[in-house]
Scaffold this active site. Structure first.
Site, short mmCIF file in Angstrom:
data_model
loop_
_atom_site.label_atom_id
_atom_site.label_comp_id
_atom_site.label_asym_id
_atom_site.label_seq_id
_atom_site.Cartn_x
_atom_site.Cartn_y
_atom_site.Cartn_z
N LYS A 1 32.63 38.62 33.35
CA LYS A 1 33.46 37.82 33.04
C LYS A 1 32.94 36.79 33.70
O LYS A 1 33.40 37.40 35.06
CB LYS A 1 34.39 37.98 32.33
CG LYS A 1 35.60 36.50 32.36
CD LYS A 1 37.42 37.69 31.84
CE LYS A 1 37.99 36.06 32.42
NZ LYS A 1 39.11 36.57 32.58
N HIS B 1 45.55 35.31 28.17
CA HIS B 1 45.11 35.22 27.54
C HIS B 1 43.16 36.16 28.21
O HIS B 1 43.00 35.20 29.01
CB HIS B 1 44.38 34.84 26.35
CG HIS B 1 44.27 33.83 25.75
ND1 HIS B 1 44.77 32.75 26.29
CD2 HIS B 1 42.67 33.49 25.90
CE1 HIS B 1 43.84 31.04 26.30
NE2 HIS B 1 42.82 31.89 25.85
N CYS C 1 40.66 28.20 27.47
CA CYS C 1 42.58 28.86 28.29
C CYS C 1 42.87 27.19 28.85
O CYS C 1 41.98 26.19 28.94
CB CYS C 1 42.11 30.01 29.31
SG CYS C 1 43.34 30.04 29.78
N THR D 1 41.31 39.90 32.01
CA THR D 1 41.54 40.25 33.18
C THR D 1 42.01 38.51 33.65
O THR D 1 41.66 37.65 33.23
CB THR D 1 39.93 40.53 33.25
OG1 THR D 1 40.01 39.87 33.13
CG2 THR D 1 40.26 41.79 33.09
N ARG D 2 42.64 39.39 35.13
CA ARG D 2 43.07 38.07 36.26
C ARG D 2 43.04 38.72 37.05
O ARG D 2 43.04 39.83 37.32
CB ARG D 2 44.53 37.77 35.59
CG ARG D 2 44.78 36.89 34.25
CD ARG D 2 44.22 35.72 34.95
NE ARG D 2 45.18 34.78 33.77
CZ ARG D 2 43.43 34.51 32.51
NH1 ARG D 2 43.07 35.51 32.77
NH2 ARG D 2 43.79 33.48 31.82
N LYS E 1 48.69 36.78 39.21
CA LYS E 1 48.78 37.66 40.24
C LYS E 1 49.93 38.08 40.33
O LYS E 1 50.21 38.78 41.23
CB LYS E 1 47.34 37.35 40.73
CG LYS E 1 47.78 36.36 42.02
CD LYS E 1 46.99 36.35 43.09
CE LYS E 1 45.44 35.78 42.90
NZ LYS E 1 45.15 34.69 42.34
N HIS F 1 38.42 24.10 37.05
CA HIS F 1 37.93 22.82 36.55
C HIS F 1 36.66 22.48 35.91
O HIS F 1 36.81 21.58 35.59
CB HIS F 1 38.14 21.85 37.52
CG HIS F 1 39.76 22.25 38.97
ND1 HIS F 1 40.81 22.59 38.10
CD2 HIS F 1 39.81 22.57 39.49
CE1 HIS F 1 41.71 22.79 38.89
NE2 HIS F 1 41.23 22.54 40.08
#
Ligand SMILES: Cc1cc2nc3c(=O)[nH]c(=O)nc-3n(C[C@H](O)[C@H](O)[C@H](O)COP(=O)(O)OP(=O)(O)OC[C@H]3O[C@@H](n4cnc5c(N)ncnc54)[C@H](O)[C@@H]3O)c2cc1C
Length: 416
Positions: free
Chosen positions: A268, A51, A317, A54-55, A350, A273
C-alpha cells in the site's frame, strides 16, 4: 440525577466518532464522565479519514521535533489500549524517512532524532536497498531508519476505543448526524437528525466536516481528496512487515508514504496531496480514475519495481489541511464549554490516542498538561489595521500563482 445516565443530558457530547472521537469518548468515560458520542456514519466506516487498514506511526518526526514528546505518550497509550482490549493494534516495522541529503524529510527526521536522542541509523539509498531489497531509491539519497516506527490498524483502533468506552458506560450512536449545536448558559444543546440532547461540554472531532460545524475553523481546515493503491508484489518476501519498514519519501515526483502488505494482499502507498484537489466532504469524488492509478503506478514502478504486480485495491480518503500543516486543537474562543480537534494534514492518526487524552483534559478542565501550543487557533489570526478594533481577523491561506488543473493545497514547510 444520581448514578446512571441522565436522560438526554450528559457531561460531554462528542461529535464524530472516528479516530479522535473514539479515543476522546474512551478517555472521558474512564474519568467517570457520562459521554454521548454521535457519529453520522457507521462505526467504523470508509467515508472520512480513518479507513484503509493501516496508518503509519513513527517517532522520528520531520514535520516538527516538538511532536516527539507527544508521540512518546501516544505510543504508551496505544500499548495500553491494545492490552486492555486484547488485540494487537500497533505493529513495529521500523520507519524510513528518505530523500536528497538536504531535503526536509530526511534532514528534518534526522534533526528530530538528534534533538530527542532517538535511536536511528543513516543509510544511503544503495545501503537501504541492500538491507531492504524492496526499496530502489536513488543510490545517493539518504534514509533515516528509526526502529520504533510501524503502523496502526485504524478501523480496529476505533472499534477498540468505542468498545472500551461502552464498557465504561459511554453511549455511542451511529448513523445519527449532528445538525447544529447551540451554546447555553453552562452547557450546550445538540440537535441531530434523530433527537436533541444537552451536555455540560461539547467536543467536536468531526474530521473533514469540522469546518461546517465550527465557524472558527471555516477556511482553516480544508478537506482534500486523496487516493491510495494496493499492488500485489511480484516479490512478496520483500514486502512483509518484517522485511519492509514503513516509509516517507521525498523524490522528484513528490512526497509519498507506504506500508508492507497487511490486511489487503497488496503493497500500500499513496502520494501526499495526490492531485492537490480541495474538496467539499459531502461532494468528494470517491471514484478512483485511470489517471489516479497511473500517477501511483509510475511512482511504484520507479522506486519499488518488485511491488508492482496487479492492482488489488484503490480507495479514496480525505485529508483536512491547515495552512502550516500542523493540527488545530483548542477550546472555542467564545464558548469555553466547547473544544475541538482537527488533527490531520495527512499525519494525525498516530496521535489519536493522545489527542483523546488531550480532549478529555480540555473538556474536563479547560487545560491540558500536554504542550499544544503549536496547535492553537491563535496562530492563524493576525491583527489587521482594517479589522474592527479589538477583533482578530483571519489570515487567508496563501494562494499559489502556479497554473494547475486543481486548486493547490500547499505542502508542509521545513521547520528549520
Ligand atoms: C489516505 C490517508 C492516509 C493517511 N495516512 C496517515 C498515516 O499513515 N499516519 C497518520 O498518522 N495519519 C495518516 N493520515 C491522517 C489520519 O488518518 C487523520 O489525521 C485521522 O484519521 C483524522 O481523524 P479524525 O478523527 O479527525 O477524522 P475521522 O476519523 O474522519 O472522524 C471524523 C468523524 O466525524 C464524523 N462526523 C462528521 N460530521 C458529523 C456530524 N455532523 N454528525 C456526526 N458525525 C459527524 C465523520 O463521519 C467521522 O467519522 C492519513 C489520512 C488519509 C486520508
Amino acid at each position: 440525577m444520581d448514578g446512571g445516565p441522565r436522560l438526554g443530558r450528559y457531561d460531554t457530547i462528542v461529535v464524530g466518532v472516528g479516530g479522535m472521537g473514539s479515543a476522546t469518548s474512551y478517555y472521558l468515560a474512564r474519568r467517570g464522565k457520562q459521554v454521548l458520542g454521535v457519529e453520522r456514519f457507521g462505526i467504523p466506516h470508509a467515508m472520512g479519514s480513518s479507513h484503509g487498514h493501516t496508518r503509519i506511526i513513527r517517532l522520528a518526526y520531520y514535520e516538527h521535533p516538538s511532536y516527539v514528546l507527544l508521540l512518546r505518550r501516544a505510543y504508551e497509550l496505544w500499548r495500553e489500549i491494545q492490552e486492555k482490549v486484547g488485540e494487537q493494534l500497533l505493529y513495529i516495522t521500523g520507519s524510513v524517512d528518505a530523500g536528497p541529503e538536504e531535503s526536509w524529510v530526511f534532514k528534518g527526521s534526522w534533526e528530530s532524532c538528534r534533538l530527542h536522542d532517538l535511536p536511528h541509523e543513516v543509510l544511503t539509498g544503495a545501503e537501504l536497498r541492500r538491507r531492504y531489497p524492496g526499496y530502489h531509491l536513488p543510490p545517493e539519497h539518504f534514509a533515516l531508519l528509526q526502529p520504533e516506527g510501524g503502523f496502526l490498524t485504524p478501523e480496529r483502533c476505533i472499534v477498540s476505543y468505542v468498545m472500551a468506552a461502552q464498557a465504561l458506560g459511554a453511549e455511542i450512536h451511529g448513523h445519527e448526524k449532528v445538525l447544529e449545536w447551540i451554546p447555553l448558559e453552562g452547557g450546550v444543546r445538540v440537535r441531530t437528525d434523530r433527537d436533541t440532547y444537552e451536555a455540560d461540554k461539547l467536543v467536536v472531532t468531526a474530521g473533514a466536516w469540522n469546518g461546517g460545524l465550527l465557524d472558527v475553523l471555516e477556511g482553516l481546515a480544508v478537506p482534500e481528496r486523496q487516493v491510495l493503491a494496493w499492488l500485489q508484489p511480484t516479490r512478496p518476501d520483500y514486502f512483509r512487515p518484517n522485511t519492509f519498514p514503513v516509509f516517507n519519501l521525498l523524490v522528484e515526483e513528490g512526497r509519498f508514504y507506504g506500508f508492507p502488505v497487511f490486511g489487503v494482499p497488496g503493497f500500500k502507498f499513496g502520494k501526499y496531496h495526490h492531485l492537490e484537489e480541495r474538496t467539499d466532504p459531502d461532494g468528494v469524488d470517491r471514484e478512483v480514475h485511470d489517471y489516479d492509478e497511473r500517477l501511483l503506478r509510475d511512482f511504484a514502478e520507479r522506486y519499488f519495481p518488485d511491488g508492482c504486480g496487479p492492482t488489488m485495491d484503490l480507495q479514496t480518503c480525505m485529508f483536512t489541511n491547515t495552512k502550516d500543516n500542523h493540527f488545530v486543537i483548542d477550546t472555542h474562543p467564545e464558548y469555553p464549554q466547547v473544544c475541538f480537534a482537527s488533527p490531520c494534514s495527512g499525519h494525525g492518526f498516530k496521535f489519536a490516542s493522545i489527542v483523546g487524552e488531550i480532549m478529555a483534559d480540555l473538556a474536563e478542565n479547560g487545560i491540558t498538561r500536554h504542550d499544544i501550543s503549536l496547535f492553537r487557533l491563535e496562530r492563524f489570526r493576525e491583527r489587521r489595521p482594517e479589522a474592527r478594533a479589538g477583533r482578530w481577523a483571519l489570515q487567508h491561506p496563501e494562494e499559489d500563482s502556479r497554473r494547475r488543473s486543481f486548486p493547490r493545497v500547499p505542502d508542509v514547510k521545513p521547520f528549520w
